[in-house]
Design an enzyme around this catalytic site. Structure first.
Site, PDB file in Angstrom:
ATOM      1  N   GLU A 121      11.717  -0.969 -85.669  1.00 50.09           N
ATOM      2  CA  GLU A 121      11.430  -1.927 -86.740  1.00 50.09           C
ATOM      3  C   GLU A 121       9.932  -2.090 -86.959  1.00 50.09           C
ATOM      4  O   GLU A 121       9.472  -2.231 -88.089  1.00 50.09           O
ATOM      5  CB  GLU A 121      12.066  -3.289 -86.450  1.00 50.09           C
ATOM      6  CG  GLU A 121      11.847  -4.249 -87.602  1.00 50.09           C
ATOM      7  CD  GLU A 121      12.921  -5.289 -87.748  1.00 50.09           C
ATOM      8  OE1 GLU A 121      12.790  -6.085 -88.697  1.00 50.09           O
ATOM      9  OE2 GLU A 121      13.874  -5.320 -86.956  1.00 50.09           O
ATOM     10  N   THR A 122       9.166  -2.035 -85.887  1.00 50.77           N
ATOM     11  CA  THR A 122       7.710  -2.118 -86.019  1.00 50.77           C
ATOM     12  C   THR A 122       7.191  -0.961 -86.868  1.00 50.77           C
ATOM     13  O   THR A 122       6.444  -1.166 -87.832  1.00 50.77           O
ATOM     14  CB  THR A 122       7.049  -2.106 -84.625  1.00 50.77           C
ATOM     15  OG1 THR A 122       7.481  -3.265 -83.911  1.00 50.77           O
ATOM     16  CG2 THR A 122       5.538  -2.076 -84.723  1.00 50.77           C
TER      17      THR A 122
END
Length: 156
Positions: free
Chosen positions: A77-78
């Site tokens: 997700e980062t």
């Protein structure tokens, strides 16, 4: 330091996370986020089309001593969110609306590398695939994230 950017309260955090100097102004109000710092994520490439970062296994394990599945998702997700944010540009922002992952193999020590590749870069939606590998290049997990691109609110 020879890079041409203004130092701010997040400069040390941005440098430690490997964020390229030309992107520091973009992140000067927020940094990379506390979770990125806690997880030990360090970027080596950062663009809308491709983003790469590493994360240590140590400190990010679950009770049986292997990398936590949620840690895979945090790295994915980062990377996907940063890439989508770059695509959104300075007058918009990206928010995640869906993420999924498949874990193929466990890892108990070393460093994980996440490689994020754009699947779709549209006006309102972006989709990225993120592949996590170990130090031998073996696939550990495959994730996909979709982000919604929203205009920044107008300020008066």
């Amino acid at each position: 330091m020879t890079d041409n950017f203004t130092r701010n309260k997040f400069s040390d955090q941005l440098e430690a996370a490997g964020v390229p100097a030309h992107m520091h102004d973009w992140l000067s109000g927020h940094g990379v986020g506390a979770l990125v710092e806690k997880m030990g994520i360090v970027f080596s490439e950062l663009s809308a089309e491709r983003a790469v970062a590493t994360m240590p296994v140590e400190g990010n394990t679950q009770v049986v001593g292997i990398l936590h599945g949620g840690a895979h998702m945090v790295l994915a997700e980062t990377l996907g969110s940063f890439a989508a944010g770059i695509h959104a540009g300075p007058n918009a922002h990206a928010v995640g609306i869906e993420i999924n992952g498949t874990h193929h193999r466990s890892i108990a020590a070393g460093t994980v590398t996440g490689t994020c590749t754009a699947v779709h870069l549209g006006r309102t939606l972006t989709t990225h695939e993120i592949v996590m590998t170990d130090e031998q290049g073996r696939r550990l997990s495959t994730c996909r994230i979709t982000n919604l691109v929203r205009p920044n609110p107008k300020t008066s």
